[in-house]
Design a protein around this motif. Sequence first.
Motif, PDB file in Angstrom:
ATOM      1  N   ASP A 251      41.826  39.314  45.738  1.00 50.61           N
ATOM      2  CA  ASP A 251      42.541  38.915  44.353  1.00 50.61           C
ATOM      3  C   ASP A 251      43.461  37.677  44.516  1.00 50.61           C
ATOM      4  O   ASP A 251      44.332  37.754  45.382  1.00 50.61           O
ATOM      5  CB  ASP A 251      43.026  39.976  43.651  1.00 50.61           C
ATOM      6  CG  ASP A 251      43.373  39.899  42.245  1.00 50.61           C
ATOM      7  OD1 ASP A 251      42.577  40.335  41.355  1.00 50.61           O
ATOM      8  OD2 ASP A 251      44.353  38.980  42.074  1.00 50.61           O
ATOM      9  N   ALA A 253      46.047  37.276  43.107  1.00 56.41           N
ATOM     10  CA  ALA A 253      47.608  37.665  43.189  1.00 56.41           C
ATOM     11  C   ALA A 253      47.990  37.925  44.554  1.00 56.41           C
ATOM     12  O   ALA A 253      49.261  37.530  44.949  1.00 56.41           O
ATOM     13  CB  ALA A 253      47.910  39.010  42.531  1.00 56.41           C
ATOM     14  N   VAL A 263      39.732  35.960  39.576  1.00 59.69           N
ATOM     15  CA  VAL A 263      40.456  37.218  38.977  1.00 59.69           C
ATOM     16  C   VAL A 263      39.715  38.516  39.463  1.00 59.69           C
ATOM     17  O   VAL A 263      38.447  38.539  39.501  1.00 59.69           O
ATOM     18  CB  VAL A 263      41.069  37.109  37.736  1.00 59.69           C
ATOM     19  CG1 VAL A 263      41.999  36.044  37.702  1.00 59.69           C
ATOM     20  CG2 VAL A 263      40.141  37.201  36.790  1.00 59.69           C
ATOM     21  N   GLY A 264      40.439  39.736  39.662  1.00 55.86           N
ATOM     22  CA  GLY A 264      39.744  40.729  39.542  1.00 55.86           C
ATOM     23  C   GLY A 264      39.238  41.220  40.836  1.00 55.86           C
ATOM     24  O   GLY A 264      37.949  42.084  41.178  1.00 55.86           O
TER      25      GLY A 264
ATOM     26  N   ASP C 251      50.309  43.754  35.563  1.00 55.84           N
ATOM     27  CA  ASP C 251      51.427  43.797  36.318  1.00 55.84           C
ATOM     28  C   ASP C 251      52.038  42.142  36.861  1.00 55.84           C
ATOM     29  O   ASP C 251      51.011  41.305  36.914  1.00 55.84           O
ATOM     30  CB  ASP C 251      51.189  44.523  37.934  1.00 55.84           C
ATOM     31  CG  ASP C 251      52.329  44.645  38.416  1.00 55.84           C
ATOM     32  OD1 ASP C 251      52.899  45.653  38.576  1.00 55.84           O
ATOM     33  OD2 ASP C 251      52.901  43.567  39.383  1.00 55.84           O
ATOM     34  N   TYR C 254      50.509  39.895  39.208  1.00 59.96           N
ATOM     35  CA  TYR C 254      49.285  39.294  38.697  1.00 59.96           C
ATOM     36  C   TYR C 254      49.694  38.089  37.680  1.00 59.96           C
ATOM     37  O   TYR C 254      48.982  37.170  37.626  1.00 59.96           O
ATOM     38  CB  TYR C 254      48.002  40.069  38.266  1.00 59.96           C
ATOM     39  CG  TYR C 254      47.584  41.104  39.199  1.00 59.96           C
ATOM     40  CD1 TYR C 254      46.441  40.911  39.801  1.00 59.96           C
ATOM     41  CD2 TYR C 254      48.373  41.994  39.571  1.00 59.96           C
ATOM     42  CE1 TYR C 254      45.938  41.766  40.752  1.00 59.96           C
ATOM     43  CE2 TYR C 254      47.734  43.007  40.571  1.00 59.96           C
ATOM     44  CZ  TYR C 254      46.685  42.759  41.136  1.00 59.96           C
ATOM     45  OH  TYR C 254      46.224  43.665  42.193  1.00 59.96           O
ATOM     46  N   GLY C 265      52.466  47.635  36.279  1.00 60.03           N
ATOM     47  CA  GLY C 265      51.113  47.694  35.450  1.00 60.03           C
ATOM     48  C   GLY C 265      50.059  47.722  36.240  1.00 60.03           C
ATOM     49  O   GLY C 265      49.796  47.623  37.300  1.00 60.03           O
ATOM     50  N   THR C 267      46.210  46.120  37.511  1.00 60.47           N
ATOM     51  CA  THR C 267      45.721  45.149  38.015  1.00 60.47           C
ATOM     52  C   THR C 267      44.862  44.338  37.021  1.00 60.47           C
ATOM     53  O   THR C 267      44.543  44.531  35.929  1.00 60.47           O
ATOM     54  CB  THR C 267      44.849  45.346  39.460  1.00 60.47           C
ATOM     55  OG1 THR C 267      43.613  46.062  38.795  1.00 60.47           O
ATOM     56  CG2 THR C 267      45.375  46.367  40.198  1.00 60.47           C
ATOM     57  N   SER C 268      44.351  42.943  37.682  1.00 60.30           N
ATOM     58  CA  SER C 268      43.578  42.178  36.880  1.00 60.30           C
ATOM     59  C   SER C 268      42.250  42.871  36.700  1.00 60.30           C
ATOM     60  O   SER C 268      41.634  42.775  35.406  1.00 60.30           O
ATOM     61  CB  SER C 268      43.516  40.629  37.298  1.00 60.30           C
ATOM     62  OG  SER C 268      42.921  40.795  38.639  1.00 60.30           O
ATOM     63  N   PHE C 269      41.751  43.345  37.454  1.00 59.60           N
ATOM     64  CA  PHE C 269      40.259  44.116  37.509  1.00 59.60           C
ATOM     65  C   PHE C 269      40.508  45.375  36.463  1.00 59.60           C
ATOM     66  O   PHE C 269      39.574  45.081  35.362  1.00 59.60           O
ATOM     67  CB  PHE C 269      40.045  44.655  38.827  1.00 59.60           C
ATOM     68  CG  PHE C 269      38.762  45.357  38.679  1.00 59.60           C
ATOM     69  CD1 PHE C 269      37.484  44.711  38.757  1.00 59.60           C
ATOM     70  CD2 PHE C 269      38.549  46.773  38.594  1.00 59.60           C
ATOM     71  CE1 PHE C 269      36.167  45.599  38.379  1.00 59.60           C
ATOM     72  CE2 PHE C 269      37.474  47.569  38.344  1.00 59.60           C
ATOM     73  CZ  PHE C 269      36.246  46.801  38.617  1.00 59.60           C
ATOM     74  N   ILE C 272      40.828  43.955  32.863  1.00 58.42           N
ATOM     75  CA  ILE C 272      39.507  43.073  32.343  1.00 58.42           C
ATOM     76  C   ILE C 272      38.577  44.512  31.798  1.00 58.42           C
ATOM     77  O   ILE C 272      37.987  44.387  31.033  1.00 58.42           O
ATOM     78  CB  ILE C 272      39.037  42.293  33.377  1.00 58.42           C
ATOM     79  CG1 ILE C 272      39.637  40.854  33.215  1.00 58.42           C
ATOM     80  CG2 ILE C 272      37.419  42.006  33.401  1.00 58.42           C
ATOM     81  CD1 ILE C 272      39.293  39.948  34.524  1.00 58.42           C
ATOM     82  N   GLN C 273      38.686  45.383  32.739  1.00 58.50           N
ATOM     83  CA  GLN C 273      37.527  46.481  32.521  1.00 58.50           C
ATOM     84  C   GLN C 273      38.117  47.021  30.952  1.00 58.50           C
ATOM     85  O   GLN C 273      37.246  47.497  30.150  1.00 58.50           O
ATOM     86  CB  GLN C 273      37.718  47.685  33.477  1.00 58.50           C
ATOM     87  CG  GLN C 273      37.106  46.987  34.891  1.00 58.50           C
ATOM     88  CD  GLN C 273      35.904  46.383  34.852  1.00 58.50           C
ATOM     89  OE1 GLN C 273      35.858  45.173  35.137  1.00 58.50           O
ATOM     90  NE2 GLN C 273      34.857  47.130  34.250  1.00 58.50           N
ATOM     91  N   LEU C 304      44.576  33.551  35.063  1.00 59.28           N
ATOM     92  CA  LEU C 304      44.067  34.847  34.620  1.00 59.28           C
ATOM     93  C   LEU C 304      44.122  35.014  33.063  1.00 59.28           C
ATOM     94  O   LEU C 304      43.043  35.653  32.690  1.00 59.28           O
ATOM     95  CB  LEU C 304      45.479  35.990  35.161  1.00 59.28           C
ATOM     96  CG  LEU C 304      45.058  37.255  34.637  1.00 59.28           C
ATOM     97  CD1 LEU C 304      43.860  37.841  34.941  1.00 59.28           C
ATOM     98  CD2 LEU C 304      46.240  38.177  35.545  1.00 59.28           C
ATOM     99  N   SER C 307      40.874  33.781  31.922  1.00 54.66           N
ATOM    100  CA  SER C 307      39.793  34.744  32.330  1.00 54.66           C
ATOM    101  C   SER C 307      39.945  35.854  31.293  1.00 54.66           C
ATOM    102  O   SER C 307      38.577  36.293  30.856  1.00 54.66           O
ATOM    103  CB  SER C 307      39.942  35.422  33.760  1.00 54.66           C
ATOM    104  OG  SER C 307      39.885  34.141  34.856  1.00 54.66           O
TER     105      SER C 307
END
Lengths: 319, 319, 319, 319, 319, 319
Positions: A251, A253, A263-264, C251, C254, C265, C267-269, C272-273, C304, C307
């Motif tokens: 990632d 980050a 990302v992700g 977070d 990120y 917080g 994650t980016s994953f 996005i989910q 981010l 995205s």
Amino acid sequence: MSDPFFIPPSGADLPRYAGVPTFMRLPYLSPEDPRRAEVELGFFGLPWDGATSNRPGARHGPRALRDASTMIRAMNRATGQTPFAAMQCADLGDVAMSPVDQDEALGNAEAFIAGVVEQGIRPLMVGGDHLCTLTVLRALRAARGEAFGLILLDSHTDLYPPYFGGQTLTHGNPFRQAVTEGLIAPERTVMIGMRGTAYDTEDFDFGHRHGIRIVQIEEFFDRGFGPVMDEARAIVGTAPAYLSFDIDFIDPAYAPGTGTPEVGGPTSFQAIQCVRALRGLDIIGADLVEVSPPFDPSGGTAWLGASVLFELLCVMAPA
Amino acid sequence: MSDPFFIPPSGADLPRYAGVPTFMRLPYLSPEDPRRAEVELGFFGLPWDGATSNRPGARHGPRALRDASTMIRAMNRATGQTPFAAMQCADLGDVAMSPVDQDEALGNAEAFIAGVVEQGIRPLMVGGDHLCTLTVLRALRAARGEAFGLILLDSHTDLYPPYFGGQTLTHGNPFRQAVTEGLIAPERTVMIGMRGTAYDTEDFDFGHRHGIRIVQIEEFFDRGFGPVMDEARAIVGTAPAYLSFDIDFIDPAYAPGTGTPEVGGPTSFQAIQCVRALRGLDIIGADLVEVSPPFDPSGGTAWLGASVLFELLCVMAPA
Amino acid sequence: MSDPFFIPPSGADLPRYAGVPTFMRLPYLSPEDPRRAEVELGFFGLPWDGATSNRPGARHGPRALRDASTMIRAMNRATGQTPFAAMQCADLGDVAMSPVDQDEALGNAEAFIAGVVEQGIRPLMVGGDHLCTLTVLRALRAARGEAFGLILLDSHTDLYPPYFGGQTLTHGNPFRQAVTEGLIAPERTVMIGMRGTAYDTEDFDFGHRHGIRIVQIEEFFDRGFGPVMDEARAIVGTAPAYLSFDIDFIDPAYAPGTGTPEVGGPTSFQAIQCVRALRGLDIIGADLVEVSPPFDPSGGTAWLGASVLFELLCVMAPA
Amino acid sequence: MSDPFFIPPSGADLPRYAGVPTFMRLPYLSPEDPRRAEVELGFFGLPWDGATSNRPGARHGPRALRDASTMIRAMNRATGQTPFAAMQCADLGDVAMSPVDQDEALGNAEAFIAGVVEQGIRPLMVGGDHLCTLTVLRALRAARGEAFGLILLDSHTDLYPPYFGGQTLTHGNPFRQAVTEGLIAPERTVMIGMRGTAYDTEDFDFGHRHGIRIVQIEEFFDRGFGPVMDEARAIVGTAPAYLSFDIDFIDPAYAPGTGTPEVGGPTSFQAIQCVRALRGLDIIGADLVEVSPPFDPSGGTAWLGASVLFELLCVMAPA
Amino acid sequence: MSDPFFIPPSGADLPRYAGVPTFMRLPYLSPEDPRRAEVELGFFGLPWDGATSNRPGARHGPRALRDASTMIRAMNRATGQTPFAAMQCADLGDVAMSPVDQDEALGNAEAFIAGVVEQGIRPLMVGGDHLCTLTVLRALRAARGEAFGLILLDSHTDLYPPYFGGQTLTHGNPFRQAVTEGLIAPERTVMIGMRGTAYDTEDFDFGHRHGIRIVQIEEFFDRGFGPVMDEARAIVGTAPAYLSFDIDFIDPAYAPGTGTPEVGGPTSFQAIQCVRALRGLDIIGADLVEVSPPFDPSGGTAWLGASVLFELLCVMAPA
Amino acid sequence: MSDPFFIPPSGADLPRYAGVPTFMRLPYLSPEDPRRAEVELGFFGLPWDGATSNRPGARHGPRALRDASTMIRAMNRATGQTPFAAMQCADLGDVAMSPVDQDEALGNAEAFIAGVVEQGIRPLMVGGDHLCTLTVLRALRAARGEAFGLILLDSHTDLYPPYFGGQTLTHGNPFRQAVTEGLIAPERTVMIGMRGTAYDTEDFDFGHRHGIRIVQIEEFFDRGFGPVMDEARAIVGTAPAYLSFDIDFIDPAYAPGTGTPEVGGPTSFQAIQCVRALRGLDIIGADLVEVSPPFDPSGGTAWLGASVLFELLCVMAPA
């Protein structure tokens, strides 16, 4: 056991920020150096980003990774390995690659790596952009006479069709080219971590047509890295395989310093576990690519890259 | 209930970026200030990094953490605690520590902390490098007359043997020294988060010989923070214990601003849960160390450090 | 199927770093442009941070997000969607908002958005600070004649009472105001991700009094994003709803580039989910707010954010 | 001679990076502190940027300048002055100014400064954006009963007409407003350093109509700072005058951390000589404004600003 | 003429960002290397900042300067010199200096340099903080048997009395110590560039008592670098002299990456002219110190430092 | 007088940080746009750095310069000019240039520029690396049928022989190539600002052989910009000439964001005066090249570049 000549100095004897920075503080051996004959595993840099479609800078990768790698100590705490003691490693320097001429640059790299492989040195290449990997695959294929497996940890498949007219090779298609040239065995190839937006499904389609296993990030997170890597091991099997690690697998980050972040992605812990899970395979060569220092203001990507390099080294070390 | 004198101004009355930055916007009380007699918990800084083996800069930690901590509000949303109302807290200032003389620097810090402890103030120390912790341990041990437990959240054990000749104390061995001096009770000591490369196993061996429980990061992620911290609570028990938090416990993606980062660590959420899990223990003192502002260009490490400081405070607050 | 006019150029035809940067490389249409009549979904920027209580800079958000969004390609690899082909999208530009006069700024934004909504364009607003959202809610409420549901992904409730005297609207209370004005239906409102320190419980109390569901981050991590988002879908139901995404939901490792980050917080994953899980709802408008470029030195937050914008777009696209 | 209470600690006793950062390491005195009666010159911050037309962030100026100013030592090497010994100085804190309400913010500042002036303290204000200066001018004018001279070092005249509708005061027009309100005597006003692009000539025209002397940067470089400052002294004369220093007076290579930089300005050496040249005038108040820390990643602007603050102090000190 | 072994590779053969970074791309020769006997001028690093009173980080100087120096080409365009062809130069590596023990660190450096000098190699030292210079002066004085002249380009005299108790040597007093130890001849010593605030006049007084010529920055700018350097040449004369260049001599707009910057200094052009003006003197050794990479985010200070190193080299080259 | 369509919006109507960023906020006109016929001067970008021998990144130049240029206002305060009112200007967009194929990239640029020139639009090109200039020179030469003069402000001559095998064009030899191809008239060519280290004298020798006037930086500073530019005007004369501005002409303290910085250059003030001194010449085209945003963390280089672009525009405007 390694000759003490090949053992990096400890930070207790020379602080780790001191001294001329070679990869892992290993001895630097030029192509003419007679001690190259004793080397079992060789680090070298391909400081080149002439196939980069987006943000450049990976040409500066080997410099930054040498610098960061001087922070690595002797032992892998998690596995107990001491790879520098287990095999004789060296820094073989960088290949002179023209930043303005792709054909010449790739040619020089292939010739250099052919020499390395000829000397019986297993290559651990430090990029550079991902097209650099093609030169290692070509040299290994030529020396071995047959295709080998591939494990790719990356956010992209790099199976894209050529884009931009004229020159058809970019950092988006080394593995498409490698399949086409018969360098790698697609049915023993696994690609893990794909995500982000796409132009279309052409890269996946190409991979699937050839029998490549592609694990998207959603599946990776759903199943967890353990089961995914078990499957990867099964696909690759016990025959020779190459391991390519694109820093953008992780990632942004954790690894902002790369040209085409997505990302992700996984954490650094997960990424490292993926590498460790490959221990015991017959890894004939490996690389870390796409670290782009201009986009890494805090140096964190280089430090993470150096840590990944050490894990790649440990996976290639005798058990 | 706290005297209003000890209640930080709200951001609704004075924007949080305004005003002279003391820790948590608490009143600053010099050693001579008579109101020190009313203080129950005292923040103070040890702005010193003279024992740092790698990248320096932690001497600037207290300054950056005072600045970031002015963003902290009155209530811990997760636990419902309002620690400034529950006990009288103050900023006791920084100790004058010579940046060029280790003996003098440590001596000054010990004398200062002895005075703090003597006044019945529980110390919450802000470093500075990890050798600073030794001065708090010495002062607490002297005042209490017996060894106490220790919980260490860190990526390193800091049980290393001396390295570099001459001066033997570095930020790599405060706890080895603390065991040797009888400051802490090794059988009531637990160290969590260890990872990265090592010179050898000497630090682990030392710890294990003395009965210290060391939880490597792989075990931490395998079992999860809940079970690990339950075990930590059991090891420490109900007797007095000290809590030391090295910011490099957390992954460098979250906390790049530190001298010796190690990749593959916990997230900030996990780290905070680890602290919260210690609520109810008899914490006689705590610290946050190794925040190095020169390596924290975005200030994110200082902000995370300030958030951790608040959690340390809450764990030390009355239930 | 979209008219080719509304299809962004591919990076294979014009490198993604080239060209005038509009949102997603879509055509820019001024208010007077006749082709606005064909637009189904419109991006626009509210470059304003005049209600920011802490670190300013979100006024620069639309500029940075336009820039980063040119990296987005045509297809969502995870869902298979090609949103630009599925509906006609455009960049409608930025609203002229006075940086020194809140009333005028909000008034201009409301008038602009009213015009957008009137043309039958679904709004996808790019902030700016979170008070900007109020202007979209007002315009949608006025056009629809009834309150709608709300999903908020954020680290704060933004249900705080006014703080600072005089002007009562800040970026801390758009949703309190929206409830008071009857813009949103509190019983069909869900807020996810709350964490950090608080002044008191007044914001939660207000929310609970009105029937708003608030999911703190501890619950989010305990249950996982799947179950939490299932509940969110159930709360919102099939009636119209608005989706607001504050970048500080994620977070700060990120997304450091924001005014009031809170550690611990998702994650980016995970973030996005959360957005993807809302597919199929009747989303009448959405926004991404609080990206603050001055605190985003590496540009990672903007990337981010771009995205996330693409995921918001996909959730709003026809199935 | 100053009471030792008002003498900042030396870096030889407490390293300059240590301790709670007040302006110049002076004692902080709240409005209620009885020792305020002894103060002759008071630093205070106006942490506010609510009138900024371009890049915000000056609200963080006082915090950054307090931090940097702890690096200042006792003596001005060039002039031999020891200002802290020559007059009793203190840090009077920051004014609570609403970031979202201009009227309230300005009102609070004016009331605070009126109190300072009433106590016979000469004000040295640290901004904040340039509209903050208006509050000092108003307080001084009210206390003195007559207009005074002005020396402005800046790249802009800040005589612009109101722009943006509604609220008419911005950081572009404090001096137009000051002329209109009769706060300053235009014929005893000199503005130095103007450059960059302009909307039109309205600001110059206004200034010239009122008899203000404006020195553009081309003239400044042609004649040199010596002759220009001699003329400035002559214009201001021996009657009371106010000195306002906008950090954007200095070239952005030296001072990037500001909201509206203009290239082609003086060096730091030249800027400091300009201030020193004013020694002996009757300076009744001064300020340093427009330092914007979010645009000052290396902290160099804050350090330069602190150095300028010290020079302003020396110019205000008894001969 | 140099042996080709000692000629750095051209960027036309190996791009300058490629390869293991030694100083100026010269061969690295360890103390045991027999080719050391052929070396006429040796670069080496003292990676140590244990005497730094303010911001640390100069220990990282040699690493950063090796990296930047690979950008230097063969010829000095202004003077026409090709120094690598004119004398045999090499990179002699870094000295192992304990970061936590001043006595041991200085002792190791002195022993190393004594060995260098004994081999007839003229030293060009790269620091490290300014106390590192003392070790070179001691080694040269011991080998030569008599004191020599000194030219110091710096913003500080480094003639300060000891500050901080205990250990008395800091980076603020190497030259006071050198005078006391009889290493340098004060009447043949000139110091140029002094500015900023001071604790008192004790350093100037000490210098003047011993006959040292100190040129403050105001005089430097008034007279211009030509006349000032003419005078410096006259003071030093034709007898042997040492040249020490502290990067903080140059204005921090040009060289922010240093521990104790002082505003109001020379430009890089002026600084380089000062070095060039010394051509023809009998320079027996030289250094560049106080480059602190953690405060040099853009790398500009290292690049400027490498350029200064090249000029120092040219001044030491045969005419 | 310009049609209002071609007048950029004022910052008083739309804050300068708002809106889609085109060059100078001018209208963007695609090649097919009929209003192109009315354009007199056209900005366009060549986002390409495929000929860069050192640090890449100039491909991102047009994006960053569009962004920064939105800060430019209507009037040149120093000259009184209002260039947008004096001639009809537009943003013509960027050329699609393959980042991996030099021949194709240059070919596309030449075709695009030929079209621009054919429409009677004077080109103001924004690079991209310096080889991009060759495409403009070729297009202008083809359209005009004869060679023209050249003024180059740069730290390098860019008359180097080819280096790196194979592809012979690099950003180090556009003007050697231009002389060879007969595009420019060497006897009407002047190059100003050369400095730094060199491989050898081959570039100067080539220039001198062809009658090019080269002004090294030492001469520039000795004589001052006035006399130097007077001579430049005389060399160029009244016949048509092209003006090329490499941002590395300016000292890296002012313009760090470039690939091959050389220390010791002019200030921004001096650089701008050099451009202004060319007013009245027959400038048939101009460019600003080598701004490399990845090395410009604070954005100061882009802002300076935008300011230079405005001065180039003013020099090309009718008197």
